[in-house]
Design a protein around this motif. Structure first.
Motif, short mmCIF file in Angstrom:
data_model
loop_
_atom_site.label_atom_id
_atom_site.label_comp_id
_atom_site.label_asym_id
_atom_site.label_seq_id
_atom_site.Cartn_x
_atom_site.Cartn_y
_atom_site.Cartn_z
N GLY A 12 4.14 -12.97 21.05
CA GLY A 12 4.89 -14.27 20.44
C GLY A 12 5.75 -13.62 19.35
N SER A 79 3.14 -23.16 16.64
CA SER A 79 2.90 -22.67 18.41
C SER A 79 2.89 -23.99 18.99
CB SER A 79 2.08 -21.54 18.59
OG SER A 79 2.39 -20.60 17.93
N ARG A 83 5.89 -24.51 21.67
CA ARG A 83 5.63 -23.92 22.83
C ARG A 83 4.36 -24.43 23.74
NH1 ARG A 83 9.06 -19.65 24.30
NH2 ARG A 83 9.97 -18.88 22.59
N VAL A 88 1.11 -18.29 21.04
CA VAL A 88 2.16 -17.45 21.99
C VAL A 88 1.56 -16.22 22.58
CG1 VAL A 88 4.39 -17.12 22.90
CG2 VAL A 88 3.94 -19.12 21.30
#
Length: 125
Positions: A12, A79, A83, A88
């Motif tokens: 990530g 995150s 996401r 990630v």
């Protein structure tokens, strides 16, 4: 490491992350040993491509759907908001390794704090 295992380094990172930052995160997360592939969100693969080429490893570009909602031990609010997963790097490692994968190493943050790496393993039957 188990015989017949697939080891994947998941990444990530921020848009500003460089191949050097990803390499630093990998070194901190794993520190050596066999890796079979790298995995990251598709929109971060351009920055990871030089590292994959240097290591001679495939780079798995993951769609948002492959990461979103994936349970991870780390729970980053950033995150989760951006996401849909707590980490990630951890989600990418697990998704890249495939069904039944487990984390070997939780996310490690690069020294410059722009990249993260986690390691997952799936045992092949």
């Amino acid at each position: 490491m188990e015989r017949g295992a697939v080891i994947v380094a998941g990444f990530g990172g921020r848009a500003a992350a460089t191949a050097a930052a990803y390499a630093d995160a990998l070194a901190g997360a794993w520190g050596g040993g066999r890796i079979d592939a790298l995995a990251a969100p598709a929109d971060r693969c351009a920055a990871l491509a030089p590292l994959a080429a240097t290591l001679g490893l495939p780079l798995l570009a993951l769609s948002p759907e492959m990461l979103e909602g994936r349970a991870t031990p780390t729970r980053s609010a950033i995150s989760l908001a951006r996401r849909g997963t707590g980490s990630v790097a951890e989600a990418a490692a697990l998704a890249g390794a495939g069904p039944g994968a487990r984390l070997l190493r939780p996310r490690h943050i690069a020294t410059d704090r722009t990249a993260t790496c986690a390691i997952a393993q799936r045992t092949q039957s």
